[in-house]
Design a protein around this motif. Structure first.
Motif, PDB file in Angstrom:
ATOM      1  N   ARG A  48       0.901  -1.414  -0.038  1.00 39.03           N
ATOM      2  CA  ARG A  48      -0.044   0.083  -0.173  1.00 39.03           C
ATOM      3  C   ARG A  48       1.017   1.476   0.085  1.00 39.03           C
ATOM      4  NH1 ARG A  48      -3.458   2.102   5.254  1.00 39.03           N
ATOM      5  NH2 ARG A  48      -4.287   4.304   4.219  1.00 39.03           N
ATOM      6  N   PHE A  49       0.351   2.236  -0.699  1.00 41.90           N
ATOM      7  CA  PHE A  49       1.157   3.651  -0.517  1.00 41.90           C
ATOM      8  C   PHE A  49       0.008   4.688  -0.388  1.00 41.90           C
ATOM      9  CE2 PHE A  49       1.314   3.410  -5.309  1.00 41.90           C
ATOM     10  CZ  PHE A  49       0.595   4.723  -5.784  1.00 41.90           C
ATOM     11  N   GLU A  50       0.453   5.632   0.367  1.00 42.50           N
ATOM     12  CA  GLU A  50      -0.113   6.903   0.254  1.00 42.50           C
ATOM     13  C   GLU A  50       0.684   7.948  -0.291  1.00 42.50           C
ATOM     14  OE1 GLU A  50      -1.879   8.255   3.975  1.00 42.50           O
ATOM     15  OE2 GLU A  50      -3.561   6.592   3.797  1.00 42.50           O
ATOM     16  N   LEU A  51       0.048   9.005  -1.185  1.00 49.28           N
ATOM     17  CA  LEU A  51       0.807  10.114  -1.882  1.00 49.28           C
ATOM     18  C   LEU A  51       0.465  11.565  -1.119  1.00 49.28           C
ATOM     19  CD1 LEU A  51       2.331  11.439  -4.338  1.00 49.28           C
ATOM     20  CD2 LEU A  51       0.123  11.230  -5.346  1.00 49.28           C
ATOM     21  N   PHE A  52       1.671  12.076  -0.970  1.00 50.83           N
ATOM     22  CA  PHE A  52       1.497  13.498  -0.170  1.00 50.83           C
ATOM     23  C   PHE A  52       2.013  14.593  -1.344  1.00 50.83           C
ATOM     24  CE2 PHE A  52       1.304  10.477   2.870  1.00 50.83           C
ATOM     25  CZ  PHE A  52       0.391  11.146   3.967  1.00 50.83           C
ATOM     26  N   VAL A  53       1.189  15.478  -1.776  1.00 52.73           N
ATOM     27  CA  VAL A  53       2.012  16.613  -2.406  1.00 52.73           C
ATOM     28  C   VAL A  53       1.324  18.206  -1.728  1.00 52.73           C
ATOM     29  CG1 VAL A  53       1.806  17.726  -4.788  1.00 52.73           C
ATOM     30  CG2 VAL A  53       1.694  15.429  -4.581  1.00 52.73           C
ATOM     31  N   CYS A  54       1.917  18.981  -1.569  1.00 50.84           N
ATOM     32  CA  CYS A  54       1.982  20.220  -1.179  1.00 50.84           C
ATOM     33  C   CYS A  54       1.383  20.017   0.111  1.00 50.84           C
ATOM     34  CB  CYS A  54       0.729  21.252  -1.968  1.00 50.84           C
ATOM     35  SG  CYS A  54       1.368  21.738  -3.424  1.00 50.84           S
ATOM     36  N   GLY A  55       1.838  19.203   1.010  1.00 48.33           N
ATOM     37  CA  GLY A  55       1.504  18.872   2.263  1.00 48.33           C
ATOM     38  C   GLY A  55       0.218  17.973   2.395  1.00 48.33           C
ATOM     39  N   MET A  56      -0.439  17.869   1.538  1.00 54.49           N
ATOM     40  CA  MET A  56      -1.640  17.106   1.654  1.00 54.49           C
ATOM     41  C   MET A  56      -1.547  15.623   1.259  1.00 54.49           C
ATOM     42  SD  MET A  56      -4.430  19.697   0.238  1.00 54.49           S
ATOM     43  CE  MET A  56      -3.996  20.084  -1.419  1.00 54.49           C
ATOM     44  N   GLU A  57      -2.446  14.897   2.054  1.00 50.01           N
ATOM     45  CA  GLU A  57      -2.592  13.467   1.370  1.00 50.01           C
ATOM     46  C   GLU A  57      -3.399  13.533   0.220  1.00 50.01           C
ATOM     47  OE1 GLU A  57      -5.160   9.486   1.976  1.00 50.01           O
ATOM     48  OE2 GLU A  57      -4.636  10.811   3.991  1.00 50.01           O
ATOM     49  N   LEU A  58      -3.025  13.056  -0.822  1.00 46.76           N
ATOM     50  CA  LEU A  58      -3.762  13.200  -2.166  1.00 46.76           C
ATOM     51  C   LEU A  58      -4.273  11.861  -2.786  1.00 46.76           C
ATOM     52  CD1 LEU A  58      -4.297  15.151  -4.583  1.00 46.76           C
ATOM     53  CD2 LEU A  58      -2.033  14.708  -5.453  1.00 46.76           C
ATOM     54  N   ALA A  59      -3.666  10.708  -2.365  1.00 44.88           N
ATOM     55  CA  ALA A  59      -4.164   9.410  -2.886  1.00 44.88           C
ATOM     56  C   ALA A  59      -3.848   8.369  -2.038  1.00 44.88           C
ATOM     57  CB  ALA A  59      -3.626   9.072  -4.232  1.00 44.88           C
ATOM     58  N   ASN A  60      -4.518   7.150  -2.037  1.00 46.76           N
ATOM     59  CA  ASN A  60      -4.246   5.954  -1.420  1.00 46.76           C
ATOM     60  C   ASN A  60      -4.554   5.147  -2.284  1.00 46.76           C
ATOM     61  OD1 ASN A  60      -3.999   4.108   0.629  1.00 46.76           O
ATOM     62  ND2 ASN A  60      -6.268   4.067   1.087  1.00 46.76           N
ATOM     63  N   ALA A  61      -3.317   4.041  -2.391  1.00 46.30           N
ATOM     64  CA  ALA A  61      -3.298   2.870  -3.484  1.00 46.30           C
ATOM     65  C   ALA A  61      -2.873   1.440  -2.778  1.00 46.30           C
ATOM     66  CB  ALA A  61      -2.300   3.330  -4.490  1.00 46.30           C
ATOM     67  N   PHE A  62      -3.336   0.572  -3.552  1.00 47.02           N
ATOM     68  CA  PHE A  62      -2.923  -0.844  -3.141  1.00 47.02           C
ATOM     69  C   PHE A  62      -2.488  -1.524  -4.244  1.00 47.02           C
ATOM     70  CE2 PHE A  62      -6.780  -0.081  -0.338  1.00 47.02           C
ATOM     71  CZ  PHE A  62      -6.092   0.251   0.620  1.00 47.02           C
ATOM     72  N   VAL A  63      -1.617  -2.482  -4.005  1.00 48.58           N
ATOM     73  CA  VAL A  63      -1.571  -3.867  -4.871  1.00 48.58           C
ATOM     74  C   VAL A  63      -2.878  -4.677  -4.245  1.00 48.58           C
ATOM     75  CG1 VAL A  63      -0.409  -5.822  -5.843  1.00 48.58           C
ATOM     76  CG2 VAL A  63       0.847  -3.570  -5.354  1.00 48.58           C
ATOM     77  N   GLU A  64      -3.950  -4.879  -5.241  1.00 47.58           N
ATOM     78  CA  GLU A  64      -5.022  -5.677  -4.631  1.00 47.58           C
ATOM     79  C   GLU A  64      -4.986  -6.839  -4.232  1.00 47.58           C
ATOM     80  OE1 GLU A  64      -7.386  -3.120  -4.219  1.00 47.58           O
ATOM     81  OE2 GLU A  64      -6.624  -1.661  -5.504  1.00 47.58           O
ATOM     82  N   LEU A  65      -5.737  -7.109  -3.156  1.00 46.84           N
ATOM     83  CA  LEU A  65      -6.050  -8.430  -2.502  1.00 46.84           C
ATOM     84  C   LEU A  65      -6.951  -9.174  -3.511  1.00 46.84           C
ATOM     85  CD1 LEU A  65      -5.646 -10.282  -0.179  1.00 46.84           C
ATOM     86  CD2 LEU A  65      -7.663  -9.370   0.820  1.00 46.84           C
ATOM     87  N   THR A  66      -6.377 -10.294  -3.827  1.00 42.50           N
ATOM     88  CA  THR A  66      -7.433 -11.324  -4.750  1.00 42.50           C
ATOM     89  C   THR A  66      -7.970 -12.400  -4.121  1.00 42.50           C
ATOM     90  OG1 THR A  66      -5.437 -12.179  -5.758  1.00 42.50           O
ATOM     91  CG2 THR A  66      -6.185 -10.323  -6.795  1.00 42.50           C
ATOM     92  N   ASP A  67      -7.585 -12.633  -2.966  1.00 45.47           N
ATOM     93  CA  ASP A  67      -7.893 -13.799  -2.150  1.00 45.47           C
ATOM     94  C   ASP A  67      -9.246 -13.757  -1.408  1.00 45.47           C
ATOM     95  OD1 ASP A  67      -8.320 -15.932  -0.115  1.00 45.47           O
ATOM     96  OD2 ASP A  67      -6.300 -16.529  -0.207  1.00 45.47           O
ATOM     97  N   ALA A  68     -10.399 -14.248  -2.017  1.00 42.11           N
ATOM     98  CA  ALA A  68     -11.674 -14.060  -1.390  1.00 42.11           C
ATOM     99  C   ALA A  68     -11.881 -14.480  -0.119  1.00 42.11           C
ATOM    100  CB  ALA A  68     -12.769 -14.781  -2.234  1.00 42.11           C
ATOM    101  N   THR A  69     -11.146 -15.629   0.224  1.00 44.19           N
ATOM    102  CA  THR A  69     -11.225 -16.172   1.679  1.00 44.19           C
ATOM    103  C   THR A  69     -10.658 -15.142   2.730  1.00 44.19           C
ATOM    104  OG1 THR A  69     -11.169 -18.433   1.091  1.00 44.19           O
ATOM    105  CG2 THR A  69     -10.693 -17.803   3.300  1.00 44.19           C
TER     106      THR A  69
END
Length: 333
Positions: A245-266
């Motif tokens: 997971r990562f979060e992106l910060f620009v101009c001191g603000m949190e701008l985005a939240n990202a994942f390599v997505e979980l694919t395991d249904a269980t």
């Protein structure tokens, strides 16, 4: 002095330079993704289950059928679950510019109704997605941006893990003290507050000591979050203590939240149930059912993918030099 109503010509005139820049940003965003082979999609805003995020508060609504039948629905807090269904169906790389709703939010950087840009690329790694985010920022923003008094150059990026950030700014080994609130408090030289658990302390330290230093001179990607703080992400194959997971910060603000997505249904079901239990303990029982249709789609088979949710209004603030979210909304609520 009584504030002018939002529809007053003088009120719009004050916002119009920022809003015109927002319109250009919207066009540039669509052009960027079209050039990279993405398909723009639209998914329902009113859904049977808005998700299991512990601390988000959803808007309730209702569908009344032609036969007067009634079905409780919720305005989505993100188009994520619908877009992942489309990944299962074989839609390929997709993006959406969606209105989303989150109750109990409001500040210079928050609104209860706002715009989210989300995109998903099958087969992408975290490094692939970070590279694409950098390309996107450089395509739609000027080389140097300023918002809320912070000036950021896009010429370079900063990248550090959550563990590195805690070591640098808190003086604690956040992974060695995972789920042990007294140990983390001792390492951080903090007094544990009454009723404060490890997650509460983690976010108090993150918000108080780490985030104020991120996204200043350059955009910052804060990566590899403790696994417990990434309920929709894959664990890192080289270190199961952290998730991709990562979060992106620009101009001191949190701008985005990202994942390599979980694919395991269980695993996804287990994480949903854990989040529901925590939300129940904090805020009372959920008013919506578990999203069994989403879990069925996961069981059918979601392709490996990376995805990101980016606050488009905040991006418009950065693009236009605005200092408040309501400056880049045509009719702020």
């Amino acid at each position: 002095m009584t504030p002018q109503p939002i529809w007053h010509p003088d009120s719009l005139a004050d916002r119009l330079p920022f809003l015109r820049r927002r319109a250009l940003l919207l066009a540039a965003t669509r052009a960027f993704f079209a050039a990279r082979g993405y398909t723009e999609v639209e998914t329902p805003y009113a859904v049977t289950a808005p998700g299991e995020e512990v601390h988000l508060s959803a808007f309730a609504t209702e569908r009344i059928g032609a036969d007067d039948s009634r079905m409780p629905l919720w305005l989505h807090t993100s188009p994520e679950f619908a877009m992942k269904r489309l990944l299962v169906a074989g839609a390929g790389p997709i993006f959406q510019i969606a209105r989303v709703w989150r109750n109990r939010e409001g500040s210079a950087r928050h609104a209860t109704e706002f715009t989210m840009l989300e995109w998903y690329r099958p087969g992408a790694s975290m490094d692939d997605l970070i590279g694409e985010v950098v390309a996107f920022l450089r395509a739609v923003l000027p080389p140097v941006v300023t918002s809320q008094g912070v000036t950021t150059s896009l010429a370079e990026i900063d990248r550090l893990t959550v563990s590195e950030a805690f070591a640098r700014d808190v003086g604690a080994d956040v992974l060695a003290t995972a789920e042990d609130a007294p140990a983390l408090a001792a390492a951080a030289a903090e007094r544990l507050r009454d009723g404060e658990d490890w997650e509460d302390l983690f976010f108090r330290l993150l918000l108080g000591r780490i985030e104020p230093k991120l996204g200043q001179a350059h955009p910052t990607f804060l990566t590899h979050w403790p696994a417990a703080q990434a309920a929709l992400a894959q664990r890192d194959p080289t270190d199961a203590r952290v998730a991709e997971r990562f979060e992106l910060f620009v101009c001191g603000m949190e701008l985005a939240n990202a994942f390599v997505e979980l694919t395991d249904a269980t695993e996804q079901r287990a994480r949903f149930m854990a989040d529901r239990a925590r939300r129940h303990a904090l805020y009372g029982a959920a008013d919506w059912p578990l999203d069994e249709d989403f879990l069925a789609a996961m069981e059918h088979g979601m392709p490996p993918a990376a995805g990101i949710a980016l606050g488009f209004d905040r991006l418009a603030m950065i693009a236009s030099g605005a200092d408040r979210l309501d400056q880049v909304q045509w009719l702020p609520g």
